[in-house]
Design a protein around this motif. Structure first.
Motif, PDB file in Angstrom:
ATOM      1  N   LEU A 328      34.764  26.943  38.429  1.00 40.39           N
ATOM      2  CA  LEU A 328      35.362  27.367  39.689  1.00 40.39           C
ATOM      3  C   LEU A 328      36.300  28.543  39.440  1.00 40.39           C
ATOM      4  O   LEU A 328      37.056  28.540  38.473  1.00 40.39           O
ATOM      5  N   ALA A 329      36.222  29.551  40.322  1.00 39.81           N
ATOM      6  CA  ALA A 329      37.059  30.741  40.162  1.00 39.81           C
ATOM      7  C   ALA A 329      37.464  31.269  41.527  1.00 39.81           C
ATOM      8  O   ALA A 329      36.803  31.005  42.539  1.00 39.81           O
ATOM      9  N   ALA A 330      38.552  32.027  41.545  1.00 39.72           N
ATOM     10  CA  ALA A 330      39.054  32.651  42.772  1.00 39.72           C
ATOM     11  C   ALA A 330      39.111  34.162  42.573  1.00 39.72           C
ATOM     12  O   ALA A 330      39.613  34.651  41.560  1.00 39.72           O
ATOM     13  N   LEU A 331      38.595  34.892  43.546  1.00 42.11           N
ATOM     14  CA  LEU A 331      38.537  36.348  43.502  1.00 42.11           C
ATOM     15  C   LEU A 331      39.209  36.926  44.736  1.00 42.11           C
ATOM     16  O   LEU A 331      39.143  36.340  45.822  1.00 42.11           O
ATOM     17  N   ALA A 332      39.846  38.092  44.585  1.00 38.59           N
ATOM     18  CA  ALA A 332      40.432  38.779  45.725  1.00 38.59           C
ATOM     19  C   ALA A 332      39.321  39.260  46.646  1.00 38.59           C
ATOM     20  O   ALA A 332      38.336  39.859  46.196  1.00 38.59           O
ATOM     21  N   ILE A 333      39.473  39.022  47.930  1.00 38.22           N
ATOM     22  CA  ILE A 333      38.396  39.336  48.855  1.00 38.22           C
ATOM     23  C   ILE A 333      38.184  40.837  49.023  1.00 38.22           C
ATOM     24  O   ILE A 333      37.080  41.289  49.310  1.00 38.22           O
ATOM     25  N   ASP A 334      39.244  41.640  48.764  1.00 39.15           N
ATOM     26  CA  ASP A 334      39.116  43.079  49.011  1.00 39.15           C
ATOM     27  C   ASP A 334      38.424  43.820  47.878  1.00 39.15           C
ATOM     28  O   ASP A 334      37.642  44.741  48.119  1.00 39.15           O
ATOM     29  N   ASP A 335      38.683  43.432  46.624  1.00 40.08           N
ATOM     30  CA  ASP A 335      38.095  44.182  45.513  1.00 40.08           C
ATOM     31  C   ASP A 335      37.462  43.304  44.428  1.00 40.08           C
ATOM     32  O   ASP A 335      36.951  43.817  43.440  1.00 40.08           O
ATOM     33  N   GLY A 336      37.507  41.988  44.597  1.00 41.20           N
ATOM     34  CA  GLY A 336      36.844  41.090  43.658  1.00 41.20           C
ATOM     35  C   GLY A 336      37.590  40.815  42.370  1.00 41.20           C
ATOM     36  O   GLY A 336      37.038  40.175  41.471  1.00 41.20           O
TER      37      GLY A 336
END
Length: 384
Positions: A328-336
């Motif tokens: 499981l990972a979390a990425l910024a929605i604007d630039d990944g």
């Protein structure tokens, strides 16, 4: 200490404080949800589908019981949980085979999978259940050749994708739709795909379809990800991203399309509504589920690391450095870019399904894991 020494020390403190403030201001926003799962039930078998409706999470999979504080409660491949309290709800229809997909519309819960009976009534891999009682609808009963892998309810229709070849004896090539009011097979919405469909998502006046296919409606150039008209099933020609590898899952916002992919390693990608790729992120294993909440994209799969570049080697190993992100990972929605948020899981298959509720301010994840950051949490979690 001399006055000059005191002044120098004070200046250093001011500069250090200012530096800390600037560093804090420059730090990108992090995922807002907890890294620890809410107190929710676990399950004794794999969770393959989750869907929110109001305060309820509907859950499907291969399990035969839910586990609450060490006690087992019979739940045969279908269950429901209160999203706010984590309480296991009495909703308990039973399926005799795995439930692979769930979609909710109003007072109806649609389930698809590999079952032949639901609560003792013959239902050929697709059924409609009452959202409160779990009763099986007597008016929604179809003969399905092939298996449903994905469901989406929108635009007055239930969209179904998978390995379908016929519905009620009528040809349907991996995609079909049913009227949500009458339950009747839609005579107009009958696109074709030349290989299996893995994912469906409806939004922005489109139905997005993902999978292994190369041709849609007999037309080349719409490999693995396509947008269709919700009424006519015509291809939306202005969306043509052509990802290089299989699409396992799709998530939508008002201005973006987010996808989870397999391949050598795995990737998550973000596209505009015109099909232009905004960013992609690479992992050392398949990305199998994806969802968004606020300014964050959450990705689930059977990876153990997020790669620092797109280059991968044998079995998807990251070639230019990596960060631990286990399943499981979390990425910024604007630039990944990769968030600091970590909810590391165990096992091999990892996360297989995800869904979000903006009302609850949470997302749910299901799969084959049994721990999160070392704490026991069997196959289902909610992060809020």
């Amino acid at each position: 200490m001399t006055y000059r020494g005191k002044l120098r020390k004070q200046c250093m403190v001011v500069l250090a404080t200012l530096g800390a403030v600037l560093a804090t201001a420059a730090t990108p926003a992090q995922a807002a949800v907890s890294e620890t799962s809410d107190a929710v039930p676990g399950f004794n078998g794999t969770v393959l589908a989750v869907a929110y409706s109001g305060s309820t999470i509907y859950i499907g999979g291969d399990f035969t019981s839910a586990v609450v504080k060490g006690k087992n409660y019979a739940r045969s491949r279908l269950a429901a949980v209160n999203a706010y309290t984590g309480e296991l709800l009495p909703w308990a229809p039973s399926a005799d085979g795995r439930v692979k997909a769930i979609a909710v519309s109003g007072s109806s819960v649609y389930v698809g999978g590999e079952f032949g009976y639901v609560s003792g009534q013959k239902r050929d891999s697709l059924a409609r259940l009452d959202a409160t009682s779990g009763a099986v609808s007597s008016t929604f009963k179809h003969a399905i050749d092939g298996k449903p892998y994905a469901l989406a309810a929108a635009n007055g229709r239930l969209y179904v994708g998978g390995t379908l070849t016929k519905v009620n004896g009528q040809v349907r090539t991996r995609l079909a739709a049913f009227d949500l009011s009458t339950g009747v097979l839609d005579a107009a919405w009958k696109p074709t795909a030349d290989d299996q469909v893995e994912a469906l998502a409806a939004g922005s006046g489109r139905v997005y379809v993902g999978g292994k296919f190369h041709k849609v409606n007999g037309t080349s150039g719409y490999d693995r990800l396509v947008a269709l008209d919700p009424a006519s099933a015509a291809i939306v020609t202005g969306f043509k991203p052509k990802p290089a590898v299989i699409v396992f899952a799709i998530a939508l916002t008002s201005d973006g399309v987010y996808t989870a992919h397999g391949g050598q390693g795995g990737t998550a990608a973000a596209y505009t509504l015109t099909g232009s790729k905004r960013w992609s992120a690479t992992f050392d294993g398949d990305s199998q589920a994806i969802t968004t909440l606020g300014d964050t994209v959450y990705v689930g799969g059977h990876f153990d690391h997020a790669c620092r570049t797109a280059r991968t080697g044998d079995q998807g190993v990251c070639l230019d450095g990596q960060d631990d992100r286990i399943k499981l990972a979390a990425l910024a929605i604007d630039d990944g870019h990769l968030r600091d948020w970590t909810a590391n899981m165990n096992g091999i298959e990892g996360v297989l399904t995800m869904a979000t509720s903006t009302t609850v301010g949470a997302f749910a994840a299901g799969g084959a894991f049994t721990t999160i950051n070392g704490a026991s949490q069997k196959r289902f979690a909610q992060f809020s």
